[in-house]
Design a protein around this motif. Structure first.
Motif, PDB file in Angstrom:
ATOM      1  N   PHE A 147      17.347  11.376   1.612  1.00  0.00           N
ATOM      2  CA  PHE A 147      15.937  11.289   1.266  1.00  0.00           C
ATOM      3  C   PHE A 147      15.454   9.845   1.290  1.00  0.00           C
ATOM      4  CE2 PHE A 147      12.645  10.719  -2.028  1.00  0.00           C
ATOM      5  CZ  PHE A 147      11.654  11.508  -1.461  1.00  0.00           C
ATOM      6  N   ALA A 148      16.272   8.934   0.768  1.00  0.00           N
ATOM      7  CA  ALA A 148      15.888   7.519   0.752  1.00  0.00           C
ATOM      8  C   ALA A 148      15.765   6.964   2.167  1.00  0.00           C
ATOM      9  CB  ALA A 148      16.913   6.712  -0.043  1.00  0.00           C
ATOM     10  N   TRP A 149      16.684   7.330   3.058  1.00  0.00           N
ATOM     11  CA  TRP A 149      16.594   6.877   4.447  1.00  0.00           C
ATOM     12  C   TRP A 149      15.334   7.420   5.116  1.00  0.00           C
ATOM     13  CZ3 TRP A 149      18.602   3.106   7.090  1.00  0.00           C
ATOM     14  CH2 TRP A 149      19.817   2.549   6.687  1.00  0.00           C
ATOM     15  N   LEU A 150      14.994   8.663   4.853  1.00  0.00           N
ATOM     16  CA  LEU A 150      13.767   9.229   5.420  1.00  0.00           C
ATOM     17  C   LEU A 150      12.536   8.562   4.828  1.00  0.00           C
ATOM     18  CD1 LEU A 150      14.673  13.020   5.554  1.00  0.00           C
ATOM     19  CD2 LEU A 150      14.401  11.448   7.478  1.00  0.00           C
ATOM     20  N   TRP A 151      12.558   8.301   3.519  1.00  0.00           N
ATOM     21  CA  TRP A 151      11.431   7.676   2.822  1.00  0.00           C
ATOM     22  C   TRP A 151      11.115   6.309   3.428  1.00  0.00           C
ATOM     23  CZ3 TRP A 151       8.232   9.574  -0.829  1.00  0.00           C
ATOM     24  CH2 TRP A 151       7.450   8.694  -1.539  1.00  0.00           C
ATOM     25  N   VAL A 152      12.133   5.590   3.828  1.00  0.00           N
ATOM     26  CA  VAL A 152      11.952   4.270   4.419  1.00  0.00           C
ATOM     27  C   VAL A 152      11.845   4.361   5.941  1.00  0.00           C
ATOM     28  CG1 VAL A 152      13.065   2.026   4.755  1.00  0.00           C
ATOM     29  CG2 VAL A 152      13.123   3.122   2.518  1.00  0.00           C
ATOM     30  N   GLY A 153      12.632   5.225   6.539  1.00  0.00           N
ATOM     31  CA  GLY A 153      12.732   5.278   7.994  1.00  0.00           C
ATOM     32  C   GLY A 153      11.490   5.797   8.694  1.00  0.00           C
ATOM     33  N   ILE A 154      10.827   6.783   8.122  1.00  0.00           N
ATOM     34  CA  ILE A 154       9.640   7.352   8.778  1.00  0.00           C
ATOM     35  C   ILE A 154       8.503   6.332   8.841  1.00  0.00           C
ATOM     36  CG2 ILE A 154       7.842   9.115   8.557  1.00  0.00           C
ATOM     37  CD1 ILE A 154      10.083  11.033   7.640  1.00  0.00           C
ATOM     38  N   PRO A 155       8.130   5.676   7.736  1.00  0.00           N
ATOM     39  CA  PRO A 155       7.091   4.644   7.847  1.00  0.00           C
ATOM     40  C   PRO A 155       7.515   3.468   8.731  1.00  0.00           C
ATOM     41  CG  PRO A 155       7.363   5.277   5.563  1.00  0.00           C
ATOM     42  CD  PRO A 155       8.460   5.924   6.325  1.00  0.00           C
ATOM     43  N   LEU A 156       8.793   3.127   8.688  1.00  0.00           N
ATOM     44  CA  LEU A 156       9.284   2.042   9.538  1.00  0.00           C
ATOM     45  C   LEU A 156       9.145   2.410  11.009  1.00  0.00           C
ATOM     46  CD1 LEU A 156      10.736  -0.692   9.831  1.00  0.00           C
ATOM     47  CD2 LEU A 156      12.877   0.585   9.796  1.00  0.00           C
ATOM     48  N   ALA A 157       9.521   3.618  11.378  1.00  0.00           N
ATOM     49  CA  ALA A 157       9.393   4.061  12.768  1.00  0.00           C
ATOM     50  C   ALA A 157       7.933   4.083  13.203  1.00  0.00           C
ATOM     51  CB  ALA A 157      10.015   5.450  12.931  1.00  0.00           C
ATOM     52  N   TYR A 158       7.047   4.526  12.317  1.00  0.00           N
ATOM     53  CA  TYR A 158       5.619   4.530  12.629  1.00  0.00           C
ATOM     54  C   TYR A 158       5.110   3.103  12.820  1.00  0.00           C
ATOM     55  CZ  TYR A 158       0.598   5.164  12.201  1.00  0.00           C
ATOM     56  OH  TYR A 158      -0.758   5.129  12.410  1.00  0.00           O
ATOM     57  N   GLY A 159       5.540   2.196  11.973  1.00  0.00           N
ATOM     58  CA  GLY A 159       5.129   0.802  12.091  1.00  0.00           C
ATOM     59  C   GLY A 159       5.607   0.166  13.380  1.00  0.00           C
ATOM     60  N   GLU A 184       3.424   1.566  16.201  1.00  0.00           N
ATOM     61  CA  GLU A 184       2.117   0.904  16.226  1.00  0.00           C
ATOM     62  C   GLU A 184       2.237  -0.526  16.739  1.00  0.00           C
ATOM     63  OE1 GLU A 184      -1.033   1.990  15.561  1.00  0.00           O
ATOM     64  OE2 GLU A 184      -0.189   4.004  15.452  1.00  0.00           O
ATOM     65  N   LEU A 185       3.286  -1.224  16.369  1.00  0.00           N
ATOM     66  CA  LEU A 185       3.518  -2.587  16.845  1.00  0.00           C
ATOM     67  C   LEU A 185       3.657  -2.618  18.355  1.00  0.00           C
ATOM     68  CD1 LEU A 185       4.208  -5.594  16.163  1.00  0.00           C
ATOM     69  CD2 LEU A 185       6.593  -4.861  16.207  1.00  0.00           C
ATOM     70  N   VAL A 186       4.388  -1.683  18.906  1.00  0.00           N
ATOM     71  CA  VAL A 186       4.566  -1.628  20.362  1.00  0.00           C
ATOM     72  C   VAL A 186       3.225  -1.354  21.041  1.00  0.00           C
ATOM     73  CG1 VAL A 186       5.648  -0.292  22.232  1.00  0.00           C
ATOM     74  CG2 VAL A 186       7.002  -1.010  20.267  1.00  0.00           C
ATOM     75  N   LEU A 187       2.431  -0.442  20.485  1.00  0.00           N
ATOM     76  CA  LEU A 187       1.122  -0.160  21.077  1.00  0.00           C
ATOM     77  C   LEU A 187       0.222  -1.395  21.035  1.00  0.00           C
ATOM     78  CD1 LEU A 187       0.250   3.412  19.731  1.00  0.00           C
ATOM     79  CD2 LEU A 187       1.073   2.765  21.997  1.00  0.00           C
ATOM     80  N   LYS A 188       0.185  -2.090  19.898  1.00  0.00           N
ATOM     81  CA  LYS A 188      -0.668  -3.278  19.765  1.00  0.00           C
ATOM     82  C   LYS A 188      -0.175  -4.400  20.675  1.00  0.00           C
ATOM     83  CE  LYS A 188      -3.251  -1.612  16.467  1.00  0.00           C
ATOM     84  NZ  LYS A 188      -4.650  -1.330  16.580  1.00  0.00           N
ATOM     85  N   ALA A 189       1.132  -4.564  20.790  1.00  0.00           N
ATOM     86  CA  ALA A 189       1.678  -5.608  21.657  1.00  0.00           C
ATOM     87  C   ALA A 189       1.357  -5.296  23.119  1.00  0.00           C
ATOM     88  CB  ALA A 189       3.188  -5.722  21.457  1.00  0.00           C
TER      89      ALA A 189
END
Length: 63
Positions: A37-49, A52-57
């Motif tokens: 659960f902790a890995w998902l809690w951190v990993g999902i927002p991290l993957a989304y970020g 988004e970073l790749v799209l903006k770059a």
């Protein structure tokens, strides 16, 4: 020998003896679920970020 520690003495750099888990204790499965659960809690927002970073770059370098 006077300079070598005896096998029964504890050295500061040594490892602590392993304590066996209690038989039938549900802690291990609960801990595994909590870790997942902790890995998902951190990993999902991290993957989304990162997404988004790749799209903006890409927009930055392609105009």
């Amino acid at each position: 020998m006077a300079g070598s520690p005896s096998p029964s003495s504890s050295s500061p750099g040594g490892t602590a003896p392993e304590v066996p888990a209690r038989p039938g204790a549900p802690e291990a499965s609960r801990r595994t679920g909590l870790i997942a659960f902790a890995w998902l809690w951190v990993g999902i927002p991290l993957a989304y970020g990162v997404y988004e970073l790749v799209l903006k770059a890409a927009q930055l370098f392609t105009g």
